[in-house]
Design a protein around this motif. Structure first.
Motif, PDB file in Angstrom:
ATOM      1  N   LEU A  41       0.648  11.962   1.301  1.00  0.00           N
ATOM      2  CA  LEU A  41       0.887  13.191   0.539  1.00  0.00           C
ATOM      3  C   LEU A  41      -0.173  13.435  -0.527  1.00  0.00           C
ATOM      4  N   ALA A  42      -0.730  12.366  -1.073  1.00  0.00           N
ATOM      5  CA  ALA A  42      -1.725  12.504  -2.128  1.00  0.00           C
ATOM      6  C   ALA A  42      -2.955  13.257  -1.633  1.00  0.00           C
ATOM      7  N   TYR A  43      -3.181  13.231  -0.321  1.00  0.00           N
ATOM      8  CA  TYR A  43      -4.401  13.834   0.236  1.00  0.00           C
ATOM      9  C   TYR A  43      -4.147  15.168   0.913  1.00  0.00           C
ATOM     10  N   VAL A  44      -2.872  15.579   1.003  1.00  0.00           N
ATOM     11  CA  VAL A  44      -2.564  16.824   1.703  1.00  0.00           C
ATOM     12  C   VAL A  44      -3.221  18.046   1.057  1.00  0.00           C
TER      13      VAL A  44
ATOM     14  N   ALA B 190     -11.084  12.824   1.302  1.00  0.00           N
ATOM     15  CA  ALA B 190     -10.156  13.609   2.133  1.00  0.00           C
ATOM     16  C   ALA B 190     -10.604  15.067   2.197  1.00  0.00           C
ATOM     17  N   ILE B 218      -6.802  13.682   5.767  1.00  0.00           N
ATOM     18  CA  ILE B 218      -5.741  12.810   5.239  1.00  0.00           C
ATOM     19  C   ILE B 218      -5.994  11.364   5.679  1.00  0.00           C
ATOM     20  N   GLY B 235       1.223   8.612  -5.923  1.00  0.00           N
ATOM     21  CA  GLY B 235       1.376   9.182  -4.597  1.00  0.00           C
ATOM     22  C   GLY B 235       1.830  10.627  -4.626  1.00  0.00           C
ATOM     23  N   ALA B 236       1.898  11.258  -5.814  1.00  0.00           N
ATOM     24  CA  ALA B 236       2.247  12.673  -5.867  1.00  0.00           C
ATOM     25  C   ALA B 236       1.023  13.486  -5.482  1.00  0.00           C
ATOM     26  N   PRO B 237       1.220  14.707  -4.960  1.00  0.00           N
ATOM     27  CA  PRO B 237       0.090  15.476  -4.472  1.00  0.00           C
ATOM     28  C   PRO B 237      -0.913  15.847  -5.544  1.00  0.00           C
TER      29      PRO B 237
END
Lengths: 109, 252
Positions: A41-44, B190, B218, B235-237
């Motif tokens: 999710l961090a890279y979305v 990414a 990703i 890990g948050a966007p």
């Protein structure tokens, strides 16, 4: 896209998005987010937004028409600089659209 | 801290967000009309989906003639973060009756997450936390849907010669630059890999290039994080807004 397909798409998008919002709040401990998904999710945002942005500035349809592309490149460069400096959406919109219109007018002249 | 105070404080904290959200709502509305959506569909989209970035992405894909499946996978990817937010708020909302919980979940936005998680430490009582959640979310929901409705009506009145559809890529450009700027090295990897892949894969049929590029980006980010580190926080966007993921420790 037909009207029926369009409405189906909107409803399906709404259902998917709502299911994601409701997941843990409604089901509480009965669901778990897999670890890889949580990390991914961090890279979305960076990845998906790049995948949308890059082709929008680097191509229009199939043909490479400089009169269409040059204003977009200019607006893209100006927009990137303003976004880097301010991070403000309205500032980028104003600077980008003015650049687009300016270069379009120059090419027409 | 009473329920009324929680509501009031939430609404007050939401004000700067409302100012920033208004142009985004307007652009989304204008873009829906520019894409050729009928008026009713263009207006409904913001109420039914209620997630601006994924709506704009869908509009862009509709304009390019993408198949519905590609649009839905893109929606899923872009909105997956809501499942993470849902996990963050789930413990606070546990005592609320099921149907009310289902309703409150519909109000969840990025801004609810950012503000709600920042301030939750201030409210020892659960009732006030829930009130704050509603106080933040409700004005955001009302302003977003209203702004995008006005955008639809404005868009219908704007001549097409203005190239206003170009506002959509500009919005995405801003969101991308901000995500990259706030990011850590694996986030840059990414974003960079996804951008290059998107250009390389743009000739793939059915607009599959978007998904291929997104997954490549990703995967590259995850690979870099595993082999080169460092991992982004939480890990948050959006790393700057990150708070510990649920299960990582006690609430602040």
């Amino acid at each position: 896209m037909s009207d029926g397909a369009l409405w189906g798409l909107i409803v399906a998008m709404g259902a998917i998005t709502y299911a994601l919002r409701a997941s843990f709040i409604v089901l509480q401990d009965r669901v778990r987010l897999p670890d890889l998904v949580r990390r991914g999710l961090a890279y979305v945002p960076a990845a998906v937004l790049a995948a949308i942005v890059a082709p929008a500035f680097l191509q229009v349809g199939g043909e490479a028409d400089l009169a269409v592309l040059a204003p977009r490149w200019a607006a893209g460069v100006v927009g990137t600089l303003v976004a880097l400096r301010t991070g403000h959406m309205v500032a980028v919109l104003v600077a980008g659209m003015l650049t687009l219109w300016g270069v379009q007018a120059l090419l027409r002249a | 801290m009473t329920t009324a105070e929680g509501l009031r404080e939430g609404a007050r904290d939401a004000v700067p967000v409302l100012v920033a959200l208004t142009p985004f709502g307007l652009v989304t509305g204008v873009a829906a009309v520019e894409t050729g959506l009928p008026l009713a569909a263009a207006i409904s989209m913001s109420y039914v989906v209620f997630a601006g970035t994924s709506q704009l992405a869908a509009l862009q894909l509709i304009a390019l003639g993408s198949p519905i499946a590609v649009i839905l996978v893109t929606t899923l990817l872009l909105n997956l973060r809501f499942a993470l937010y849902s996990a963050v708020f789930a413990p606070d909302l546990r005592p609320v009756p099921g149907p009310v919980r289902a309703l409150l979940a519909a109000l969840m936005t990025d801004q609810t997450m950012a503000l709600g998680s920042l301030r939750s430490g201030r409210y020892p009582e659960r009732g006030a936390r829930i009130a704050y959640y509603v106080g933040v979310s409700l004005p955001i929901g009302i302003v977003w849907t209203t702004a995008s409705t006005i955008g639809v009506l404005l868009g219908a009145a704007v001549p097409t010669g203005w190239s206003l559809d170009f506002a959509v890529p500009l919005v995405f450009l801003t969101l991308w630059v901000v995500a990259m700027k706030r990011g850590t090295p694996p986030v840059w990897v990414a974003g960079g890999v996804a951008a290059l892949s998107a250009v390389a894969a743009r000739t793939l049929p059915l607009n599959l290039g978007l998904l291929v590029a997104a997954f490549a980006g990703i995967a590259a980010g995850l690979w870099w994080e595993t082999h080169r580190g460092p991992a982004p926080m939480g890990g948050a966007p959006r790393p700057t807004r990150a708070r510990p993921a649920p299960g990582d420790g006690p609430r602040p």
